[in-house]
Design a protein around this motif. Structure first.
Motif, PDB file in Angstrom:
ATOM      1  N   ALA A   1       0.808  -1.218   0.000  1.00 46.75           N
ATOM      2  CA  ALA A   1       0.000   0.000   0.000  1.00 46.75           C
ATOM      3  C   ALA A   1       0.836   1.261   0.000  1.00 46.75           C
ATOM      4  N   GLY A   2       2.101   1.136   0.342  1.00 46.21           N
ATOM      5  CA  GLY A   2       2.900   2.339   0.422  1.00 46.21           C
ATOM      6  C   GLY A   2       4.373   2.056   0.602  1.00 46.21           C
ATOM      7  N   VAL A   3       5.135   3.137   0.643  1.00 47.44           N
ATOM      8  CA  VAL A   3       6.585   3.078   0.820  1.00 47.44           C
ATOM      9  C   VAL A   3       6.962   4.081   1.900  1.00 47.44           C
ATOM     10  N   VAL A   4       7.669   3.626   2.907  1.00 44.78           N
ATOM     11  CA  VAL A   4       8.224   4.519   3.912  1.00 44.78           C
ATOM     12  C   VAL A   4       9.607   4.945   3.437  1.00 44.78           C
ATOM     13  N   PHE A   5       9.897   6.234   3.517  1.00 44.98           N
ATOM     14  CA  PHE A   5      11.210   6.716   3.090  1.00 44.98           C
ATOM     15  C   PHE A   5      11.565   7.954   3.905  1.00 44.98           C
ATOM     16  N   THR A   6      12.722   8.535   3.633  1.00 44.65           N
ATOM     17  CA  THR A   6      13.228   9.669   4.403  1.00 44.65           C
ATOM     18  C   THR A   6      13.361  10.883   3.497  1.00 44.65           C
ATOM     19  N   ILE A   7      13.020  12.048   4.053  1.00 39.88           N
ATOM     20  CA  ILE A   7      13.076  13.311   3.321  1.00 39.88           C
ATOM     21  C   ILE A   7      13.963  14.297   4.083  1.00 39.88           C
ATOM     22  N   THR A   8      14.816  14.993   3.359  1.00 40.33           N
ATOM     23  CA  THR A   8      15.504  16.143   3.940  1.00 40.33           C
ATOM     24  C   THR A   8      14.922  17.404   3.325  1.00 40.33           C
ATOM     25  N   ARG A   9      14.801  18.424   4.188  1.00 41.33           N
ATOM     26  CA  ARG A   9      14.286  19.715   3.744  1.00 41.33           C
ATOM     27  C   ARG A   9      15.228  20.816   4.201  1.00 41.33           C
ATOM     28  N   LYS A  10      15.292  21.865   3.440  1.00 38.17           N
ATOM     29  CA  LYS A  10      16.184  22.972   3.747  1.00 38.17           C
ATOM     30  C   LYS A  10      15.850  23.555   5.116  1.00 38.17           C
ATOM     31  N   GLY A  11      16.855  23.584   5.992  1.00 44.98           N
ATOM     32  CA  GLY A  11      16.681  24.175   7.306  1.00 44.98           C
ATOM     33  C   GLY A  11      15.962  23.318   8.313  1.00 44.98           C
ATOM     34  N   HIS A  12      15.741  22.024   8.024  1.00 42.95           N
ATOM     35  CA  HIS A  12      14.987  21.161   8.929  1.00 42.95           C
ATOM     36  C   HIS A  12      15.722  19.836   9.132  1.00 42.95           C
ATOM     37  N   ASP A  13      15.381  19.156  10.230  1.00 43.89           N
ATOM     38  CA  ASP A  13      15.866  17.796  10.427  1.00 43.89           C
ATOM     39  C   ASP A  13      15.252  16.877   9.382  1.00 43.89           C
ATOM     40  N   ALA A  14      15.957  15.784   9.084  1.00 43.55           N
ATOM     41  CA  ALA A  14      15.374  14.762   8.209  1.00 43.55           C
ATOM     42  C   ALA A  14      14.154  14.152   8.886  1.00 43.55           C
ATOM     43  N   ARG A  15      13.168  13.750   8.091  1.00 47.11           N
ATOM     44  CA  ARG A  15      11.944  13.158   8.633  1.00 47.11           C
ATOM     45  C   ARG A  15      11.559  11.947   7.809  1.00 47.11           C
ATOM     46  N   LEU A  16      10.946  10.974   8.485  1.00 49.31           N
ATOM     47  CA  LEU A  16      10.326   9.874   7.776  1.00 49.31           C
ATOM     48  C   LEU A  16       9.079  10.385   7.065  1.00 49.31           C
TER      49      LEU A  16
END
Length: 283
Positions: free
Chosen positions: A58-73
């Motif tokens: 049903a889905g994929v769990v992955f990690t995102i980095t964003r400018k000025g923020h901690d990485a998040r699932l």
């Protein structure tokens, strides 16, 4: 290079080439990879990585980095092809048949309840291992956590070393490093944040494996003041736009919620109350 790959039961492999290219999908027999996701640069996304295909497809769990923020699932819905941010993390996560995601944040290995049908997390994270080796700067700041899980729930991991002391310094735009005239107490320092009004520094000090304190400098930068004294974990400082208060995450009342402290009066207010862990971010 690639920030991880996941092989699904339908012989589809999802992988993450680094360089801001997002997730790609390819069959195990080969062929041209298809674009699965691309970072949303309009909201500051930089990288997608560490994919983990959920067992129900049903889905994929992955990690995102964003400018000025901690990485998040994050979790990608295969139906809508949209993703939702979940919780701060270092590196990737893995799903257990017990209905949990296992992941790292800083040097802690954590688990949190996850509904694979609704694609949502529930409750607060629990500590699995207090010391697991991580790197927050690897793979375009997606980070990496050195652990793995088998389908029989066997965990292997590399232990983190004892808290490594470091020392914050000033660095100008030309790269010149200047030591602080009044250095803080020994510890491991992270998450420095400057006040938008007068340049005061707020910073998080990790004195032991689990304990984190938030400190600030006074205006003349000649004295350090411990901003947080309650709770064992006070992190993620964010200055209010007027510089008169500091917003931070703390477990002082149980779950990790968001608080604000007025610097003149010392008054502390809980801004958000939830059983889910929270961290403030600045826009």
């Amino acid at each position: 290079g690639s920030a991880g790959a996941s092989w699904g039961h339908d012989d589809v492999i999802i992988f993450a080439p680094v360089g801001g290219r997002g997730l790609r999908r390819v069959t195990a027999s080969g062929g041209t990879p298809e674009v699965l996701t691309e970072p949303n640069t309009q909201v500051g996304e930089l990288e997608h990585g560490w994919p983990h295909i959920l067992p129900n497809g049903a889905g994929v769990v992955f990690t995102i980095t964003r400018k000025g923020h901690d990485a998040r699932l994050a979790v990608l819905s295969q139906d809508s092809q949209q993703w939702t941010l979940l919780t701060p993390a270092t590196g990737g996560a893995q799903y257990l048949p017990t209905g949990h995601l296992v992941y790292a944040f800083d040097d802690e290995l954590l688990s949190i309840e996850f509904d694979p049908k609704k694609l949502t997390v529930q409750g607060s994270p629990r500590t699995v291992d207090e010391r697991v080796l991580t790197s927050t700067t690897s793979f375009g700041r997606l980070g990496k956590a050195y652990f793995d899980l088998s389908t029989t729930r066997t965990l292997v991991s590399l232990p983190a070393p004892s808290v490594l002391e470091n020392k914050p310094v000033w660095v100008d735009r030309n790269g010149k490093i200047t030591e602080m005239a009044f250095p803080p107490n020994p510890g491991h320092y992270s998450t420095p944040r400057l006040s938008p009004q007068d340049g005061r520094l707020a910073i998080v000090r990790q004195a032991d494996v689990l304990g984190r304190e938030t400190w600030i400098q006074n205006k003349d930068r000649e004295q350090w003041i411990q901003l947080t004294e309650m709770g064992s974990d006070n992190r993620s400082p964010v200055w209010a736009s007027d510089g008169h208060s500091l917003i931070f995450a703390s477990n002082r009342l149980g779950p990790q919620n968001i608080f604000s402290k007025t610097l003149v009066t010392g008054e502390v207010t809980r801004l958000l109350a939830s059983s889910d862990p929270q961290n403030p971010v600045s826009q």
